[in-house]
Design a protein around this motif. Structure first.
Motif, PDB file in Angstrom:
ATOM      1  N   ALA A 253       0.639  -1.402   0.028  1.00  0.00           N
ATOM      2  CA  ALA A 253       0.056   0.007  -0.039  1.00  0.00           C
ATOM      3  C   ALA A 253       0.869   1.121  -0.091  1.00  0.00           C
ATOM      4  O   ALA A 253       1.897   1.257   0.539  1.00  0.00           O
ATOM      5  N   TYR A 254       0.282   2.302  -0.559  1.00  0.00           N
ATOM      6  CA  TYR A 254       0.922   3.602  -0.699  1.00  0.00           C
ATOM      7  C   TYR A 254       0.552   4.579   0.606  1.00  0.00           C
ATOM      8  O   TYR A 254      -0.656   4.762   0.712  1.00  0.00           O
ATOM      9  N   ASN A 255       1.382   4.712   1.528  1.00  0.00           N
ATOM     10  CA  ASN A 255       0.862   5.271   2.803  1.00  0.00           C
ATOM     11  C   ASN A 255       0.885   6.572   2.802  1.00  0.00           C
ATOM     12  O   ASN A 255       0.509   7.417   3.994  1.00  0.00           O
ATOM     13  N   THR A 256       1.280   7.509   1.538  1.00  0.00           N
ATOM     14  CA  THR A 256       1.374   8.787   1.515  1.00  0.00           C
ATOM     15  C   THR A 256       2.535   9.477   2.474  1.00  0.00           C
ATOM     16  O   THR A 256       2.819   8.558   3.417  1.00  0.00           O
ATOM     17  N   ARG A 257       2.799  10.729   2.264  1.00  0.00           N
ATOM     18  CA  ARG A 257       3.527  11.376   3.160  1.00  0.00           C
ATOM     19  C   ARG A 257       3.195  11.612   4.433  1.00  0.00           C
ATOM     20  O   ARG A 257       3.770  12.360   5.242  1.00  0.00           O
ATOM     21  N   HIS A 258       1.962  11.153   4.470  1.00  0.00           N
ATOM     22  CA  HIS A 258       1.146  11.580   5.948  1.00  0.00           C
ATOM     23  C   HIS A 258       0.946  10.213   6.929  1.00  0.00           C
ATOM     24  O   HIS A 258       0.491  10.267   7.787  1.00  0.00           O
ATOM     25  N   CYS A 259       1.619   9.119   6.281  1.00  0.00           N
ATOM     26  CA  CYS A 259       1.564   7.692   6.889  1.00  0.00           C
ATOM     27  C   CYS A 259      -0.053   7.494   7.338  1.00  0.00           C
ATOM     28  O   CYS A 259      -0.264   7.255   8.387  1.00  0.00           O
ATOM     29  N   VAL A 260      -0.489   7.114   6.181  1.00  0.00           N
ATOM     30  CA  VAL A 260      -1.977   7.009   6.193  1.00  0.00           C
ATOM     31  C   VAL A 260      -2.166   5.290   5.761  1.00  0.00           C
ATOM     32  O   VAL A 260      -1.679   4.885   4.900  1.00  0.00           O
ATOM     33  N   PRO A 261      -2.689   4.450   6.888  1.00  0.00           N
ATOM     34  CA  PRO A 261      -2.722   2.877   6.757  1.00  0.00           C
ATOM     35  C   PRO A 261      -3.380   2.583   5.454  1.00  0.00           C
ATOM     36  O   PRO A 261      -4.321   3.284   5.222  1.00  0.00           O
TER      37      PRO A 261
END
Length: 396
Positions: free
Chosen positions: A180-188
């Motif tokens: 998964a791509y967790n984005t630069r904001h660490c989204v699970p």
């Protein structure tokens, strides 16, 4: 489930949104430039209160041996889990200050699981305490004879195993397997789907609350019923007092009969000593009266003292109140936001309300130590000694 996993902001009606939950879904939106001082102040304050309150609580248990009872071993577990949550929260505080998650994506996946697990263990710890109190109330003899500090440690260990096992598979394992791509904001990764996003909210908040509410209501009703029965017990106690007074009178008569120089009476051609006869009769009656009492005393049942049970029950009540105040508002908002974020961009939900509700869940971790102090005088006394007389506390 935590309310500060997503730090993406939405510029709607000049308000800023801070993600409510690790289980929250939201689209990718450009960040508002510049630091949010209100958000930073709240994050730093909450993190400081969490760490300091639980460090003081842990020190209190270390220096005061009398606090390390069976019931308080469950409280120590809450202190440790809340302290771990506070220490992990410092990374979230850094995220808040600089505006993005400062570490790698792989670290983000593990960090999300650990932080959520620490708060889950705290919530499960409340359930474990409630279950233990329920057994102590409804099965006091077996509870008292089977309890031990080793048993408390095992029960606390089960809470940690469940918390870590669930989140390491649900958050970390999911993201590694699905890449998964967790984005630069660490989204699970699971938070981008509706059902997987809402499920942890119910498992971590609403289900434990339902369990402890039901059990505590049963405990309260049982205690209230027992307290009503004390009036009847007092009547029997009054009867026993009369019997004791009668026993004292008999003992006095026995003593007088043995010492008095009473005349001898001729009965059937034989002389009998009235004093000795009276003394022997009274002594025999007194022995018969005491025999059942001794058997009753030998059958006294081992169980918690009233004071110990009262402190444990009060502590549980304050922990439940703390849990409700800290978790329910943010959980309701998280569910609403996950279903439809637009519903929250109306009315009084301005930027400061979003931030306040988002961080409210962590208030549970520094409200718990307050609950311990309110319900346990010795704990409160030890904390005051640590704060105002640290040298004398350390010498102890």
């Amino acid at each position: 489930m935590n309310t500060t996993d997503i730090f993406t902001e939405v510029n709607t009606m000049e308000s800023t949104f801070i993600g409510f939950n690790s289980t929250t879904t939201m689209p990718s939106v450009p960040r508002k430039l510049g630091p949010n001082n209100q958000k930073i102040a709240i994050a730093v304050t909450v993190s400081f209160l969490m760490i300091s309150a639980n460090v003081i609580s842990l020190v209190a248990f270390i220096i005061e041996k009398k606090l390390r009872t069976y019931n308080n071993y469950f409280i120590i577990n809450l202190v440790i889990s809340d302290l771990v949550a506070g220490m992990l929260l410092t990374i979230t505080v850094a995220h808040t200050i600089i505006g993005y998650f400062p570490f790698s994506m792989n670290f983000c996946r593990v960090y999300t699981a650990l932080r959520n697990a620490s708060t889950t263990v705290s919530n499960l710890g409340m359930v474990v305490i409630c279950v233990d109190r329920y057994r102590a109330t409804f099965d006091p003899i077996n509870h008292f004879t089977s309890r031990s500090k080793r048993k408390a440690v095992v029960m606390n260990g089960i809470a940690w195993a469940i918390g870590l096992g669930f989140w390491l598979s649900y958050a970390t394992g999911w993201d590694f397997v699905a890449n998964a791509y967790n984005t630069r904001h660490c989204v699970p990764g699971y938070s981008f789907r509706l059902i997987p996003a809402i499920l942890p909210i119910f498992l971590q908040v609403f289900l434990p609350l339902a369990v402890v509410s039901f059990l505590y209501l049963k405990i309260y009703m049982k205690i209230k019923k027992t307290m009503r029965g004390r009036n009847v017990s007092q009547m029997f106690n009054l009867r026993s007092c009369v019997q004791e007074e009668s026993a004292i009178s008999n003992a006095s008569i026995i003593t007088i009969a043995g010492r008095a120089d009473l005349p001898k009476v001729a009965v059937g051609g034989m002389e009998k000593d009235i004093g000795k006869s009276l003394q022997g009769t009274l002594e025999a009656n007194d022995k018969q009266r005491k025999t059942p009492k001794k058997k009753t005393e030998s059958k006294s049942t081992p169980q918690e003292s009233t004071g110990e049970m009262g402190k444990a029950t009060r502590t549980l009540l304050f922990i439940i109140i703390s849990f409700f105040v800290a978790w329910i508002p943010s959980s309701i908002v998280a569910v609403i936001f996950t279903i439809n974020p637009i519903l929250l961009h109306q009315g009084f939900f301005t930027s400061i309300w979003y931030i306040f509700v988002a961080w409210l869940t962590y208030a549970n971790s520094f409200l718990n130590p307050i609950a311990y102090s309110v319900s346990q005088p010795l704990f409160r006394k030890t904390v005051f000694k640590i704060l105002f007389h640290p040298l004398s506390a350390c010498r102890k």
